[in-house]
Scaffold this motif. Structure first.
Motif, mmCIF file in Angstrom:
data_model
loop_
_atom_site.group_PDB
_atom_site.id
_atom_site.type_symbol
_atom_site.label_atom_id
_atom_site.label_comp_id
_atom_site.label_asym_id
_atom_site.label_seq_id
_atom_site.Cartn_x
_atom_site.Cartn_y
_atom_site.Cartn_z
ATOM 1 N N ARG A 1 0.707 -1.047 0.026
ATOM 2 C CA ARG A 1 -0.015 -0.039 0.080
ATOM 3 C C ARG A 1 0.970 1.287 0.199
ATOM 4 O O ARG A 1 0.231 2.335 0.508
ATOM 5 C CB ARG A 1 -0.796 -0.035 1.169
ATOM 6 C CG ARG A 1 -1.912 -1.155 1.452
ATOM 7 C CD ARG A 1 -2.763 -1.226 0.056
ATOM 8 N NE ARG A 1 -3.786 -2.214 0.204
ATOM 9 C CZ ARG A 1 -4.696 -2.800 -0.795
ATOM 10 N NH1 ARG A 1 -4.549 -1.911 -1.927
ATOM 11 N NH2 ARG A 1 -5.283 -3.684 -0.520
ATOM 12 N N CYS A 2 2.360 1.132 -0.257
ATOM 13 C CA CYS A 2 2.926 2.308 -0.401
ATOM 14 C C CYS A 2 2.754 3.270 -1.630
ATOM 15 O O CYS A 2 2.615 2.748 -3.073
ATOM 16 C CB CYS A 2 4.521 1.840 -0.475
ATOM 17 S SG CYS A 2 5.667 3.261 -0.362
ATOM 18 N N TRP A 3 2.579 4.494 -1.402
ATOM 19 C CA TRP A 3 2.295 5.267 -2.400
ATOM 20 C C TRP A 3 3.259 5.661 -3.313
ATOM 21 O O TRP A 3 3.318 6.084 -4.503
ATOM 22 C CB TRP A 3 1.842 6.756 -1.769
ATOM 23 C CG TRP A 3 0.259 6.705 -1.249
ATOM 24 C CD1 TRP A 3 -0.481 5.537 -1.521
ATOM 25 C CD2 TRP A 3 -0.356 7.462 -0.696
ATOM 26 N NE1 TRP A 3 -1.679 5.546 -0.692
ATOM 27 C CE2 TRP A 3 -1.774 6.995 -0.127
ATOM 28 C CE3 TRP A 3 -0.229 8.902 -0.249
ATOM 29 C CZ2 TRP A 3 -2.656 7.484 0.361
ATOM 30 C CZ3 TRP A 3 -1.240 9.566 0.313
ATOM 31 C CH2 TRP A 3 -2.371 8.815 0.825
ATOM 32 N N VAL A 4 4.576 5.483 -2.868
ATOM 33 C CA VAL A 4 5.844 5.603 -3.462
ATOM 34 C C VAL A 4 5.880 4.662 -4.854
ATOM 35 O O VAL A 4 6.178 5.261 -5.798
ATOM 36 C CB VAL A 4 6.987 5.699 -2.842
ATOM 37 C CG1 VAL A 4 8.257 5.881 -3.533
ATOM 38 C CG2 VAL A 4 6.996 6.771 -1.645
ATOM 39 N N LEU A 5 5.516 3.458 -4.414
ATOM 40 C CA LEU A 5 5.531 2.323 -5.344
ATOM 41 C C LEU A 5 4.494 2.212 -6.204
ATOM 42 O O LEU A 5 4.410 1.959 -7.271
ATOM 43 C CB LEU A 5 5.907 0.741 -4.559
ATOM 44 C CG LEU A 5 7.279 0.640 -4.004
ATOM 45 C CD1 LEU A 5 7.206 -0.590 -3.652
ATOM 46 C CD2 LEU A 5 8.360 0.794 -5.172
ATOM 47 N N HIS A 6 3.092 2.516 -5.566
ATOM 48 C CA HIS A 6 2.000 2.549 -6.168
ATOM 49 C C HIS A 6 1.213 3.860 -6.281
ATOM 50 O O HIS A 6 0.309 4.191 -5.398
ATOM 51 C CB HIS A 6 0.993 1.387 -5.685
ATOM 52 C CG HIS A 6 1.865 0.203 -5.469
ATOM 53 N ND1 HIS A 6 1.896 -0.735 -6.439
ATOM 54 C CD2 HIS A 6 2.168 -0.358 -4.300
ATOM 55 C CE1 HIS A 6 2.425 -1.847 -5.978
ATOM 56 N NE2 HIS A 6 2.782 -1.570 -4.605
ATOM 57 N N PRO A 7 1.679 4.820 -7.036
ATOM 58 C CA PRO A 7 1.061 6.038 -7.242
ATOM 59 C C PRO A 7 -0.418 6.266 -7.452
ATOM 60 O O PRO A 7 -1.006 7.200 -7.087
ATOM 61 C CB PRO A 7 2.003 7.196 -8.160
ATOM 62 C CG PRO A 7 2.644 5.954 -8.948
ATOM 63 C CD PRO A 7 2.756 4.580 -8.138
ATOM 64 N N GLU A 8 -0.883 5.106 -8.051
ATOM 65 C CA GLU A 8 -2.305 5.058 -8.490
ATOM 66 C C GLU A 8 -3.135 5.077 -7.101
ATOM 67 O O GLU A 8 -4.315 5.434 -7.151
ATOM 68 C CB GLU A 8 -2.561 4.019 -9.633
ATOM 69 C CG GLU A 8 -2.330 2.897 -8.751
ATOM 70 C CD GLU A 8 -0.890 2.192 -8.977
ATOM 71 O OE1 GLU A 8 -0.908 1.024 -8.457
ATOM 72 O OE2 GLU A 8 -0.129 3.078 -9.356
ATOM 73 N N LEU A 9 -2.530 4.425 -5.995
ATOM 74 C CA LEU A 9 -3.501 4.647 -4.742
ATOM 75 C C LEU A 9 -3.374 5.633 -4.210
ATOM 76 O O LEU A 9 -4.639 6.015 -3.490
ATOM 77 C CB LEU A 9 -2.636 3.420 -3.919
ATOM 78 C CG LEU A 9 -2.652 1.962 -4.438
ATOM 79 C CD1 LEU A 9 -1.713 1.130 -3.068
ATOM 80 C CD2 LEU A 9 -4.025 1.421 -4.574
ATOM 81 N N LYS A 10 -2.617 6.578 -4.227
ATOM 82 C CA LYS A 10 -2.876 7.776 -3.887
ATOM 83 C C LYS A 10 -4.135 8.453 -4.033
ATOM 84 O O LYS A 10 -4.879 9.478 -3.485
ATOM 85 C CB LYS A 10 -1.603 8.790 -4.237
ATOM 86 C CG LYS A 10 -1.527 10.179 -3.559
ATOM 87 C CD LYS A 10 -0.516 10.854 -3.657
ATOM 88 C CE LYS A 10 -0.434 12.281 -3.009
ATOM 89 N NZ LYS A 10 0.875 12.893 -3.073
#
Length: 700
Positions: free
Chosen positions: A271-280
């Protein structure tokens, strides 16, 4: 063989042995055998109780006259006399003294019972029936202040007595139908008298088909009251609801989430936004909307985690609120990849509204800074059990206009049970302590009781060392509100608002200048203490505090109207006016009279010899200037103008003397000294609200 057979005798021919009479030789004639004493109005209930007791002793024949008195030579004569005396003793000891003295000379049980029946057992006592119906129709749980069980018992006793006057045997043809109809009527009467808090339960009972019986309805309501008293509601407030507010959830305190990629706590690597910016974008809140759509604009911020909450499955409607809460927590934790409550070391998953570490912690601290709101205040709905158990106090002021008596503040003391209000005018806030000690002494002397608790705000005048020392000395518990939380002292705050609303009406009604506000405050308190209140079930505060007192010993008048007070000055001559024109400013607190003020002489009259012009204001529509109408205390009093009947120049008379007008004394008439209670006397006026203490005499 035939001889060995016994002859069978029919059952109806078998002799039945007569019952053995019970001897009362071991009974005590002085004992009381009924639960209630006969007072003349409860003969039906008393006679039934007495008959049941005699039936248990097998002595019912005595009151029916079936035990004749034997001859003195009969061996049973002594036993008859003994039983007769014992039953008479039971009857006499089950009566009130007034009834006993009326029938104490009866010698036989049957004679006494016949006399009581002729005296009290009327075929139909219409006045008593009317009284019972009126008590049942006016009965309510709120007015009687009873529990459900006690309220049901109150109605049941009156229904049973009515059944004695109106038995179902009067309806021989349709007695069963009338019995059902009577039960439904009693059920309706019982439900109508319940408190408003049972409105939902009452609606459910009335919508039940068929309608529950009287005892079933009582069992339902009584069980609900017991549940409320023993198990208070565990439901959460609306502000903490999960789906409408879309709060953030975190695991229990034993779970620590840590991202191995960004090295930040509060989330896992998936759930890290750095690896998964789409989750932001998925978890970020909209910028324009408010919380739940309720607010908009600059301060409103959208609610985070809308995507997550949208995926929560619908909960079954029949689950309790706490079960729904736990199920929603488990679903959200499973969606976010958090540890479940069963894996945590804590007891259950904790709900943390707007928790910074719920998703990506540091970015959500702004919620505390920008969106923090005050907690809702739930008012207290209970009153003190007796007078002076709890006193509410508050200081009003400073007034924008200094009163004519130089007062700028007033302090109120309100009794929580009776809602009676005492008001003390003050020039400085430091006078609160002295007025409080006077108030305590007055309560102790006049009402023979003490104050147990006092509630006020955190004003400096309430937390001084001398004030707290006095509380400790008297054993009074002090209850202070939280800083900047006036709603916790709501009784005193609302009382100040009520007083000032009445004050504005009094000043505005007759155009009274604002520097008379102190008199308007005392008059408003006088009227409020004598006005029926909805909080007190239609009773006046003074009537509850002093039930035997007269609310208005003198007729109320219009505040600020013109009045004429009889001039009783010892210096008044036969040529002076017999009355003085004054303004009515309320009611005297130390005498049975009116307060009337003369602005010309600055004198306050306390008199009952007053004539009122209640439609004529003393002042004109334009509010006068205090300096133009009322002079300062250090300026001399100007003389009153005298009527000029002739020219002022001295014209000699035929005999050489001056004219009558020229010979008049132009000096002002002598004035009586100002009393200590007048506003301009320079002393501290004992202006307090006038709740009369209980007295053993009345004014004539």
């Amino acid at each position: 063989m035939a001889d060995s057979l016994k002859e069978v005798v029919p059952a109806h021919m078998v002799p039945v042995p007569s019952p053995v009479p019970v001897s009362l030789s071991h009974s005590q004639p002085a004992q009381r055998v009924t639960s209630v004493l006969l007072n003349g109005r409860n003969f039906h209930a008393w006679s039934r109780s007495f008959q049941l007791y005699l039936g248990g002793k097998r002595k019912t024949r005595w009151i029916l006259g079936k035990e004749p008195k034997p001859a003195e030579s009969d061996p049973k004569f002594d036993e008859w006399v003994s039983d007769n005396c014992i039953i008479l003793g039971w009857m006499f000891n089950s009566m009130e003294d007034r009834v006993y003295h009326m029938f104490m000379y009866h010698d036989t049980v049957h004679g006494l019972w016949t006399a009581l029946t002729q005296m009290y057992a009327h075929a139909r006592n219409e006045s008593r029936i009317f009284e019972l119906y009126r008590e049942v129709s006016h009965a309510s749980q709120t007015s009687l202040e009873l529990s459900v069980a006690d309220f049901f018992g109150y109605l049941q006793t009156r229904w049973e007595e009515l059944a004695q006057y109106e038995p179902l045997s009067d309806f021989p043809s349709d007695g069963a139908v009338e019995s059902k109809r009577l039960d439904r009527r009693h059920t309706y009467q019982f439900l109508m008298g319940l408190k408003s808090e049972f409105e939902t339960l009452r609606t459910q009972i009335l919508n039940t088909s068929p309608l529950p019986s009287l005892y079933e309805a009582f069992a339902i309501v009584d069980g609900d009251e017991r549940r409320r008293r023993i198990l208070p509601s565990l439901s959460l407030p609306e502000s903490s609801s999960i789906v409408p507010d879309q709060r953030a959830f975190a695991a229990a305190s034993g779970t620590h989430l840590y991202c191995q990629h960004c090295r930040k706590p509060g989330h896992l690597i998936d759930r890290c936004w750095v690896l998964h910016p789409e989750l932001k974008q998925q978890f970020s809140r909209p910028r324009g909307g408010g919380r739940g759509g309720g607010r908009s604009g600059g301060r409103g911020r959208g609610t985070p985690r809308t995507g997550t909450v949208a995926e929560v499955d619908s909960m079954p409607a029949n689950l309790p609120d706490f079960k729904q809460l736990q199920l929603q927590i488990a679903q959200l934790q499973s969606h976010l990849g958090l540890a479940t409550a069963s894996q945590s070391s804590g007891p259950t998953a904790a709900i943390v509204a707007e928790t910074p570490t719920a998703l990506h912690g540091p970015d959500f601290e702004e919620d505390f800074w920008q969106g923090h709101t005050r907690a809702s205040y739930i008012p207290r709905m209970l009153r003190a059990p007796s007078a002076f158990d709890l006193i509410h106090s508050d200081v009003w002021g400073p007034s924008p206009v200094t009163a004519l008596s130089q007062h700028r503040y007033y302090v109120t003391f309100i009794d929580d049970y009776t809602r009676c209000t005492w008001v003390y005018l003050m020039r400085h806030k430091s006078e609160v302590f002295s007025h409080f000690t006077h108030f305590l002494q007055m309560i102790k002397t006049q009402y023979n009781t003490v104050v147990r608790n006092i509630r006020s705000d955190n004003g400096r005048e309430y937390i001084t060392n001398e004030f707290r020392a006095e509380l400790n000395k008297c054993g009074i518990l002090q209850q202070l509100t939280c800083p900047y939380t006036p709603e916790q002292n709501g009784v005193a705050e609302r009382k100040n608002r009520h007083i000032m609303s009445v004050v504005r009406c009094l000043l505005r009604g007759m155009g009274v200048p604002k520097y008379f506000w102190h008199m308007a405050v005392l008059t408003a308190t006088y009227l409020i203490n004598r006005t029926p209140s909805r909080v007190l079930n239609g009773k006046a505060p003074l009537h509850i505090l002093q039930p035997a007192s007269t609310l208005f010993p003198i007729i109320p008048r219009v505040f600020g109207c013109t009045c004429f007070v009889q001039n009783r000055s010892p210096t008044r001559t036969k040529l002076d006016d017999k009355a003085v024109r004054c303004i009515f400013l309320g009611y005297s607190s130390m005498s049975k009279g009116y307060r009337c003020y003369d602005p010309v002489t600055r004198h306050m009259y306390h008199s009952l010899d007053v004539t009122f012009l209640e439609t004529v204001p003393f002042f004109s529509n334009s509010t006068p200037n205090p300096g133009s109408e009322i002079l300062a205390a250090d300026e001399p009093i100007p003389p009153r103008p005298l009527p000029i009947l002739e020219p002022t120049s001295p014209t000699p008379t035929p005999n050489g003397s001056l004219s009558p007008v020229a010979s008049q004394d132009p000096s002002p008439r002598a004035q009586a000294p100002l009393p200590a209670s007048s506003p301009e006397s320079g002393m501290s006026s004992p202006f307090v609200s006038d709740i009369p203490p209980p007295r053993s005499f009345r004014f004539l």
